[in-house]
Motif scaffolding. Structure first.
Motif, short mmCIF file in Angstrom:
data_model
loop_
_atom_site.label_atom_id
_atom_site.label_comp_id
_atom_site.label_asym_id
_atom_site.label_seq_id
_atom_site.Cartn_x
_atom_site.Cartn_y
_atom_site.Cartn_z
N ARG A 1213 1.67 1.52 -13.22
CA ARG A 1213 1.44 1.05 -11.91
C ARG A 1213 0.54 1.93 -11.09
O ARG A 1213 -0.26 1.47 -10.35
CB ARG A 1213 2.49 0.60 -11.12
N SER A 1217 -3.08 1.09 -9.48
CA SER A 1217 -3.56 1.17 -8.21
C SER A 1217 -4.63 2.18 -7.93
O SER A 1217 -5.47 1.80 -7.13
CB SER A 1217 -2.31 1.66 -7.59
N VAL A 1241 -6.41 -3.65 -0.64
CA VAL A 1241 -5.14 -4.16 -0.54
C VAL A 1241 -4.38 -4.10 -2.01
O VAL A 1241 -3.11 -4.10 -2.21
CB VAL A 1241 -5.42 -5.63 -0.23
N LYS A 1242 -4.92 -4.66 -3.24
CA LYS A 1242 -4.70 -4.51 -4.21
C LYS A 1242 -4.04 -3.14 -4.86
O LYS A 1242 -3.07 -3.02 -5.67
CB LYS A 1242 -5.61 -5.11 -5.40
N ASP A 1244 -2.37 -1.33 -2.70
CA ASP A 1244 -1.48 -0.84 -1.98
C ASP A 1244 -2.01 0.24 -0.81
O ASP A 1244 -1.27 1.05 -0.56
CB ASP A 1244 -0.40 -0.53 -2.71
N LYS A 1245 -3.25 0.15 -0.49
CA LYS A 1245 -4.12 1.12 0.61
C LYS A 1245 -4.66 -0.02 1.50
O LYS A 1245 -5.68 0.29 1.81
CB LYS A 1245 -4.77 1.98 -0.29
N HIS A 1269 -1.31 -7.04 6.29
CA HIS A 1269 -0.75 -6.04 5.24
C HIS A 1269 -0.14 -4.80 5.78
O HIS A 1269 0.70 -4.20 5.18
CB HIS A 1269 -1.64 -5.76 4.41
N ASP A 1270 -0.50 -4.52 7.06
CA ASP A 1270 0.18 -3.32 7.77
C ASP A 1270 0.28 -3.36 8.96
O ASP A 1270 -0.38 -2.86 10.00
CB ASP A 1270 -0.72 -1.89 7.18
#
Length: 1830
Positions: A1213, A1217, A1241-1242, A1244-1245, A1269-1270
């Motif tokens: 993962r 990422s 976004v994919k 996770d940033k 998302h944040d």
């Protein structure tokens, strides 16, 4: 002297049982000894008892009260004499082998007791014994009677006896001390001396010494050979002065060794060895050693082994021991052992077969170095002799040898030849000496010019001959010079008349006698020769490869082959085998050399192998060897004939067909049978040969013999009658023998008739004339009227004419004086030369041999007929002689010239008065021309010179190879021509070539130049590699173009012959560098191409390398091409080459070596780009670049789709990422912000996406991402938007954003800094009323010109601080550098920002990182942060932090050195272990509770209570941990746990994690966060060191300790996120539990459970060493019969070991294809141990072999999805459904098979029942009472 006890052959008894005698057989196979029990014990040479027998009394009916006084073996070792005190000597026949029947063969009775006995050497039928009345008797075995040799005058008792070494004399000791000697030769006894006491021990040694000893403990050596006037005093040794137990004791026994130069003397408990010193200064006997043997008591008997290596020793106690006595021992390699028994005696033993030989000097000389030849033959020298020996036959020869080869030096060293089996040939000073083994004389000697063994042949006693019987063949064949062979009889003519003899031969010691010898002169050099076994024929070959056979008896030579590459006699026969090119030639009969058997072969003959009943010739045919069988019956035939067995020979031949070989055999047999008068055999041979006349003749001879047999006395066959003998002589064509027999017996007419029948009329005339008969046919000596000589003559003449024998008839007429008749007959018979001879003789006779005949003695017609006959026969020289005799000079000259008789022509012309002097030069030239045409060049030189033809003379000299003479004549001819050599250029050229052939280059150069051939001179120097000289000649005598053309031509020739180096020199000499380069390139010698280019064309070197690389690449020579690409600096071309040909491994190797890791990754990516992702990942993992390839796909190839595929195939993962992140950044760089947002976004940033939109000032998009998302970043977006508005002076909008972001103070500061005080006061009044007054004051101060305070900081200073902290956090966390991250966050102070909230956040982050990742720094960080929080007014937060971290809030912060301390603290004393080093408070406790507990405990103790803690510390300091633990436990559990941790720490640092686990399991654990690193280290150490079946492996105690720890952790509040300590400890607990189950199940035979537990333990390869885990799992499955899983696990084990050997530190490079279904359960990444669990390479090889023979196929069905998954996986790799682990095996518990075990843990029913049925305990808790559940 070395003395060593070998063995006790007869143990001593409890009482006196004196050993009275010991004797060895001369062949050293038996030793006999006897004690007072009168039983003779027999032992073999090794001392093993083999037999025994009781002696008999002299009176069979009498009592056995006698004693055995002596034992002696016969010289042939088959008999044993026993001397008995009951007046008798028995001789027992023992036989030659063990087990032969024993019997008494002789007995000698006497009137007095027999007291001593000896059996002299060499006297087979005589023994000697002494009696009590002083008599010495000789017992004769043949007559069985004893005769008195002598009697003591006083009848003194005989006490001892011994014989001389040669057996010719005996010495006897008497009771009165007298010693007598008796000689067998003259039968005279004489008194030698009077000893000091009775000589009870006596022995005779070498050099005439007799040793005597007795009761006075002294021994004396008496010399028997000294004359009266030279008599020496005896040498006496007093043995009574010893300091040991033998002092003062009598001499019990003494004996000389077989060579007589060492004597052993036995006394009490001791025996001595004395040896003779022959040196001139100290000549005499000296003690060389002694042996003290306690409890041996008196020595009573001694017996030497005949080889002198051992001695048997008997004592008064009855014991018999064997001792080794030698001067020294040594070994010759691994083949022989030398035992130097004495200076003159060496026992040589072959180690492999045990064969021994006594190598001794019979003259007592000291033996020097012994040399071993061919593993069989021995040689050695003494000062005066030479010894030669053969180990196999045990024969030794000693010959006198005082020539230069002695050890004193001088002259040439000897060279030995051992080609002859029975004799040794010694080469010395140009002579040959033949020594026959076992004979102490030189057999013969002769001069020889060659030493090579193939030019020498010796035959000694190898075969018998028909002529001389058996055993007499002693001949030698050798070269006198290169072309002369001499065959001499060693028994009669070994030494030539002029041969100076050497050594003993000069003193008459040689057996050589002068006799006949055969000398064979040959016309070529001889290169090989050999005699046959019988020495009747010599086979030799010359340098021309011609093979010859010489019949020595008949003095005839036969040429067998004109070319022979191999020849040999067939061993043991007279058959010859030879090879002529591709033909194998065999002569089965040497008497018929023309009868040869030819066999075609392919190859070269290697040798001849003769076995029992077959003989084969071995031929090497290249790839193999082939054997060609010879006719064994024909080979055996020769032996039968030589043995005289004619009947057997006839039978052997009758079974064979008649062939040329057998025909020769029949002929040979007939000759041999006829010679031996075996006429029937001879007649049979004649019949077999088809010789009917001979058979009939022999039949007639037999009839005549039978008829006359009755008349001849003593001759039953009649073969001795003269008529029979004459007939046989006639058949054998021995006419003179037959004539003599007939004439002697008065049969003259028969003799004449014999000659008439055979047409030998001349002999008939002679017989007739010698008989004295008259002319009328009258009588004479013959019977009656026989033929007269005249009648016989007439008959002869008629017969000659009738039979056309004109020449013989003419000769008869010539003898009778009828010259004219003779001339006519000669002419009629075609012999004009002889007719001319008659004429010449008649003319000479008439003229007195003058040459002045003026008239003819014969008529002209006769003379003309003679000339005509000579002309027809071309007898020109004879015609010249006739013409000269008749005075016809010119005719004679013409005839001589026509006959090429130039000498006679020249002599005729030079004769005075001939008038032909002017013809001499012409004749000389014609003579020279004739010699030149006849190839007689040497003789033609002078004739041409005499004729004045220098040019022709030079040609002759050159053709005759008289180069020096030719050169001299050429020089003279050139000078005569004024220096012009043009006429002789051809001759100079030939002379130059000769000089070149003999390396005379200077003369060759001169001649080449005179021959106008400078080109050939240059080529000569080129061939000699003298290019400087060649260049000088070329420049000086040739044009540049010619020189260049010559050099290039020469280079081409050398190049075509493959001589490239020389061709290069030729090219380079004329600057044809490119031609040389092209040559090397053409022939593929690229190294030379590069060398020349670098030397002569350096500017093109890179291009040349590239060109060569391309050529090599096209030729498929990729390695060399790679090297050239790299040298040319274009390694990428090498990579491209390999990539084009899909040689990816090589492409990676080159890329990695020259381009680094990035290049190798690029190649790997290109390699796998076309593969499916899963296959590509396997390949990339194999090379350890899987993750790097993903990075390359993103950073270099920008192939993000492929990167995504690889990342997903890697099941990582983090990588997925990262790929999204890089893809987003790529989109961002390309301006595709929407796609970048999606990728961020994919990944996770979302913050990165937010920052991107902020940077793009798309506030709406940024806020959208933050909200979705944040959410925590929404504030940052608003603040950034506000900051942008400020920059755009949009203050009102900025104010709104600040207020919305809950940062009104920033809006206030924004207005205040810009002096917008009304807006500032408005914002303050609305949102920050507490700051209104402060703001108003500052406004007044600023307007008054004062400094700013509240608004001094910009509105975004605190934002910058937080942004910096966030940036540090993001970067260091990604890098994994947590310690640096903690330090970075702690660097946030009030100097950086005044925002206490930002500071508190940064410090909290530091505490969290330290707690999760740097536990060693956690306590120090907590203390420091708590202090800082109190400093900024946040005391409550500081207290909460200390309470939650278990740190005393009042404790001082630790020094930095504590955090940096290493594990060296393990060496400290226990009392010095500071728990604060582990991050603990001291005393222990959580949140200060521990401190309070300790304090409370101490305050409530009695005065002695406080001493208990100190006592515990003192005990720990002393190392008395039992006392320390007892004292600590008495204080409190916390204190006990503290000391338990201290003790465990010391045990761990001391290398004993198992002991540390036991301490914690026994004395408790401390639940402190700082201790968990210690607990993990202990667990890892125990699991890494545990071994199967070891009771002290620590795993059970580890499990107990961890179970206690986990229970306490679950009961406490210590659960930390994200790093869960409970999970880690639980992993170690599960691993130790499964290890215990596996070992316990294995120990009781529960193999299935053991295998399951080992398989489940694979989930913990991060805790258990990986190679150990997979090895144990594989072996356990194999033992349980689960070959599928065994294959998988052992295969992975082998992969791990290979990765360890390659230096890998983790499992990144391992292929996970076999564990795809276990991906959710087994770690994909785990560390690799540094050392192998299985250290035995043989075991690993066994595992490897097993894996190769098996394959895998195993899975289980998932309860969730119903598809196959890994059998031991708790989590399905497909649907991620989980299952409970069985407490017994760790396997998933299937639905419907679940039972509840102890502690509420699940178990599989079958496994639970198997475990409890065997152990009766709970596998988790270990509690007893567990039962199966059905």
């Amino acid at each position: 002297m070395q003395i060593r006890h070998v063995k006790t052959v007869l143990p001593p008894g409890e009482r006196v049982n004196k050993c009275t005698a010991i004797a060895w057989s001369p062949n050293a196979k038996r030793m006999a000894c006897v004690t007072v029990d009168r039983v003779v014990q027999l032992f073999d040479d090794a001392g093993t008892k083999r037999d025994k027998f009781s002696t008999k009394p002299s009176d069979p009916a009498g009592p056995k009260t006698f004693l055995v006084r002596g034992l002696a073996f016969s010289p042939d070792s088959t008999k044993l004499a026993v001397a008995q005190s009951d007046k008798i000597v028995f001789v027992y026949k023992l036989g030659s082998e063990w087990g032969d029947k024993k019997s008494i063969c002789n007995k000698f009775a006497t009137s007095n007791a027999v007291t001593s006995l000896t059996w002299p050497r060499g006297r087979h039928h005589e023994l000697v014994f002494g009696t009590a009345d002083g008599k010495v008797k000789i017992g004769a075995l043949k007559t069985n009677k004893a005769a008195t040799a002598y009697a003591h005058p006083d009848k003194s008792y005989v006490v001892s006896m011994s014989h001389s070494p040669d057996g010719g004399s005996v010495c006897v000791g008497h009771l009165d001390g007298s010693v007598y000697t008796f000689a067998f030769s003259d039968g005279v006894a004489g008194k030698l001396t009077n000893h000091g006491c009775a000589p009870t021990s006596l022995s005779w040694g070498a050099r005439g010494f007799i040793c005597a000893g007795g009761a006075d403990a002294k021994i004396a050596f008496y010399e028997t050979h000294a004359s009266a006037n030279l008599a020496r005093a005896p040498q006496v040794f007093d043995l009574g002065n010893a300091r040991d137990s033998s002092a003062g004791k009598e001499v019990g026994a003494l004996a000389f060794n077989p060579t007589g130069d060492v004597v052993v003397v036995g006394t009490y408990n001791k025996f001595y060895a004395f040896a003779f010193d022959a040196s001139a200064m100290t000549r005499g006997w000296k003690e060389r050693g002694s042996k003290l043997v306690e409890c041996l008591y008196a020595v009573t008997a001694l017996g030497w082994k005949p080889d002198g290596s051992r001695i048997g020793l008997g004592a008064v106690s009855g014991g018999v021991d064997l001792f080794d006595l030698c001067v020294r021992k040594s070994r010759h390699g691994d083949a022989f052992e030398f035992t130097h028994v004495s200076a003159s005696n060496v026992l040589v033993k072959r180690l492999d077969g045990g064969a021994t030989i006594v190598f001794a000097s019979k003259h007592g000389h000291e033996i020097g170095k012994i040399s071993v030849h061919r593993g069989r033959y021995l040689t050695a020298r003494t000062d005066e002799t030479l010894l030669c020996g053969d180990v196999e036959t045990a024969k030794v020869s000693e010959v006198a040898w005082t020539s230069g080869g002695s050890r004193r030096g001088g002259g040439e060293r000897e060279r030995f030849d051992f080609e002859t089996e029975r004799a040794c040939v010694v080469h010395h000073d140009g002579a040959l000496f033949v020594i026959e083994y076992g004979v102490d004389e030189i057999l013969g000697t002769c001069r020889a010019s060659h030493r090579a063994s193939h030019l020498l042949s010796v035959r000694v006693n190898e075969a018998k001959t028909r002529e001389g019987g058996g055993g007499g063949v002693k001949k030698i064949a050798h070269l006198v010079d290169a072309q002369t062979i001499r065959v001499a009889d060693l028994g009669g003519d070994a030494a030539a008349d002029d041969m100076p003899m050497a050594g003993a031969a000069r003193r008459g010691g040689s057996r050589a006698r002068h006799g006949d010898a055969v000398t064979i002169s040959h016309d070529a050099k001889v290169d090989w020769l050999e005699l046959n076994q019988r020495a009747t024929h010599l086979l030799f070959r010359d340098k021309k490869r011609a093979l010859h056979l010489y019949d020595i008896g008949a003095r005839r030579r036969h040429t067998l082959l004109n070319y022979c590459s191999y020849t040999q006699w067939v061993p043991g026969s007279d058959v010859i085998v030879a090879q002529c090119r591709q033909t194998l030639c065999v002569w089965y009969s040497v008497d018929s050399p023309d009868r040869v058997t030819n066999v075609p072969i392919k190859g070269e003959v290697e040798g001849i192998e003769r076995g029992k009943g077959h003989t084969e010739v071995v031929v090497d045919e290249g790839a193999s060897t082939t054997s060609y069988a010879l006719d064994e019956s024909l080979i055996e035939f020769n032996s039968l004939v030589e043995d005289g067995d004619y009947d057997a020979a006839v039978e052997a031949l009758e079974s064979l067909a008649l062939t040329p070989e057998t025909e020769a055999m029949w002929t040979e047999l007939r000759a041999a049978a006829t010679a031996d008068n075996m006429l029937l055999v001879a007649r049979r041979c004649a019949a077999a040969l088809g010789d009917v006349s001979a058979a009939e003749f022999l039949g007639g001879v037999l009839k005549d013999a039978a008829a006359v047999a009755v008349d001849v006395a003593n001759d039953a066959t009649g073969l001795e009658h003269f008529r029979v003998k004459a007939s046989l002589a006639m058949m054998q064509r021995r006419w003179k023998v037959a004539e003599a027999l007939l004439v002697e017996n008065g049969r003259v007419d028969d003799a004449i008739s014999m000659y008439r029948e055979m047409h030998r009329l001349d002999d008939a005339v002679l017989v007739a004339e010698s008989s004295g008969r008259g002319g009328g046919g009258g009588g004479g000596a013959g019977a009656g009227g026989g033929a007269s000589p005249e009648d016989v003559r007439e008959e002869r003449a008629r017969w000659l004419e009738e039979t056309g024998q004109e020449a013989e008839a003419a000769a008869v007429k010539e003898r009778d004086g009828d010259d004219l008749g003779a001339i006519r007959l000669y002419l009629r018979g075609g012999l004009p030369g002889r007719a001319a001879g008659v004429v010449i003789a008649r003319v000479d006779a008439k003229n007195g041999h003058g040459r002045n005949v003026t008239d003819n003695v014969f008529d002209e017609g006769t003379i003309r007929d003679v000339f005509a006959g000579l002309a027809r026969g071309e007898l020109h020289e004879r015609a010249g002689e006739l013409s000269e005799a008749l005075g016809r000079t010119k005719d004679a000259l013409a005839s001589y010239v026509a006959a090429n008789a130039f000498r006679r022509a020249v002599d005729l012309c030079a004769r005075p008065g001939s008038g032909l002097d002017h013809e001499v030069p012409f004749l000389e030239e014609k003579w020279g021309d004739h010699l030149f045409e006849s190839k007689q060049f040497e003789q033609g030189i002078n004739h041409f010179l005499n004729a004045g033809q220098a040019h022709k003379a030079i040609e002759c000299a050159i053709e005759a190879r008289h180069w020096k003479k030719a050169a001299e004549m050429l020089e003279k001819a050139t000078k005569r021509g004024g220096g012009d050599a043009s006429r002789h250029e051809h001759q100079y050229l030939r002379l130059a070539r000769h000089h070149e052939s003999v390396d005379d280059v200077d003369d060759a150069e001169r001649c080449f130049l005179r021959a106008s051939a400078p080109g050939e001179c240059v080529e000569m120097y080129a061939r000699l590699d003298r290019w400087d000289r060649a260049h000088k000649i070329a420049v000086g005598y040739m044009t540049d173009a010619d020189a260049k053309a010559l050099y290039v031509k020469r280079g081409r020739e050398l190049e075509s012959n493959g001589r490239y180096a020389e061709a290069e020199k030729a090219y380079v000499a004329v600057n044809e560098h490119d031609t040389a380069i092209a040559m090397y390139e053409k022939h593929g010698q690229h190294a030379h191409v590069l060398r020349l280019v670098s030397q002569h064309r350096p500017e093109t070197l890179r291009e040349t390398r590239a060109h060569l690389a391309t050529t090599m690449e096209n030729d498929g020579n990729y390695r060399d091409a790679e090297r050239q690409y790299v040298e040319a600096g274009d390694w990428k071309a090498a990579v491209a080459m390999y990539k084009t040909r899909e040689k990816w491994e090589d492409a990676m190797r080159v890329a990695k070596a020259h381009g680094g890791e990035d290049a190798s990754v690029a190649v790997s990516y290109a390699w796998t780009s076309a593969m499916p992702a899963e296959e590509a990942v396997k390949t990339l993992r194999k090379h350890g670049v899987a993750e790097a390839a993903v990075t390359h796909a993103c950073d270099a190839a920008y192939d993000f789709d492929r990167a995504h595929e690889l990342a997903r195939a890697l099941s990582s993962r983090a990588l997925v990422s990262e790929v999204h992140m890089k893809h987003a950044m790529h989109h961002e760089d390309e301006g595709r912000f929407v796609e970048a947002e999606i990728a961020f976004v994919k990944a996770d940033k979302p913050k990165e996406a937010i920052e991107m939109w902020i940077h793009a000032k798309d506030w709406k998009a940024a806020m959208k991402v933050a909200e979705e998302h944040d959410p925590a970043s929404a504030l940052d977006v608003q603040l950034a938007h506000a900051k942008a508005c400020v920059e755009e002076n949009d203050f009102h909008r900025a104010e709104g954003l600040y207020v919305k972001a809950r940062r009104p103070e920033r809006a206030m500061k924004m207005y205040a800094r810009r002096d917008l005080w009304e807006d500032a006061l408005r914002v303050s009044a609305d949102y920050l009323p507490n700051l209104v007054s402060e703001l108003q004051a500052e406004m007044r101060r600023v307007k008054a010109g004062g400094a700013r305070a509240l608004s001094a900081m910009t509105e975004d200073d605190d934002d910058d601080a937080r942004d910096a902290a966030a940036g540090i956090d993001s970067r260091l966390e990604r890098e994994g550098n947590y310690a640096a991250a903690v330090d970075a966050f702690l660097e946030m102070t009030l100097k950086v920002t005044k925002d206490t909230n930002a500071l508190a956040d940064a410090w909290s982050t530091a505490v969290a990182i330290a707690s999760d990742h740097v536990p060693g720094k956690h306590r120090a960080v907590v203390v420091e942060v708590a202090k800082r929080l109190r400093d900024v007014g946040r005391s409550r937060e500081a207290r909460d932090l200390c309470a939650s971290s278990g740190v005393d809030p009042n404790a001082p912060p630790p020094s930095d050195s504590v955090a940096r301390r290493s594990s060296s603290s393990a060496s400290k004393n226990a009392a010095d272990v500071d728990l604060r080093e582990m991050g603990l408070s001291s005393p222990p406790g959580g949140g200060g509770a521990g401190a309070r507990t300790i304090a409370a405990t101490t305050s409530t103790l009695s005065p002695g209570g406080k001493a208990s803690v100190a006592a515990a510390e003192d005990a720990a300091r002393r190392g008395d941990w039992d006392a320390a633990h007892a004292a600590a436990a008495a204080v409190s559990p916390d204190v006990a746990a503290t000391f338990s941790v201290k003790h465990a720490t010391i045990e761990l640092r001391g290398g004993s994690p198992a002991a540390a686990a036991e301490v914690l399991a026994t004395h408790g654990v401390l639940h402190d966060k700082g201790c968990y690193a210690l607990y993990e280290e202990i667990a890892a150490g125990v699991l890494a060191g545990a071994r199967d079946g070891d009771a002290d492996d620590g795993t059970p105690r580890l499990k107990a300790f961890l179970l206690t720890l986990v229970t306490g952790m679950e009961a406490s509040f210590f659960h930390w996120s994200p790093y869960d300590r409970v999970r880690v400890v639980n992993a170690y607990l599960d691993a130790s539990h499964l290890a215990c189950v596996r070992a316990d199940a294995k120990s009781v035979g529960l193999r299935a459970i053991s295998a399951k537990a080992a398989t489940a333990a694979l989930r913990h390869v991060c805790e258990i060493p990986a190679d150990r885990a997979f090895f144990q799992a594989g072996v356990a499955c194999r033992d349980a019969g689960d070959a599928n899983h065994a294959f998988v696990f052992l295969n992975r084990y082998l992969d791990i070991t290979e990765a360890m050997d390659e230096g890998d530190v983790d499992s990144r490079g391992l292929d996970d294809v076999d564990f795809e279904t276990a991906a959710s359960d087994l770690p994909s990444r785990f560390p690799l141990p540094r050392e192998h669990f299985v250290k035995n390479e043989a075991t690993r090889e066994e595992i490897r072999d097993w894996v190769l023979a098996h394959s895998m196929d195993a899975a289980r069905v998932c309860d969730g999805c119903g598809r196959d998954t890994y059998v031991a996986a708790l989590t399905c790799h497909r649907c991620a459904s989980t299952a409970d682990a069985c407490v017994v095996t760790g396997y998933p518990v299937p639905a419907g098979e679940r039972v509840t075990a102890g502690a509420g843990r699940p178990a599989r029913r079958e496994d639970w029942n198997a475990w409890t049925g065997k152990f009766g305990t709970d596998p988790w808790t270990g509690k007893e009472g567990a039962t199966p559940k059905h």
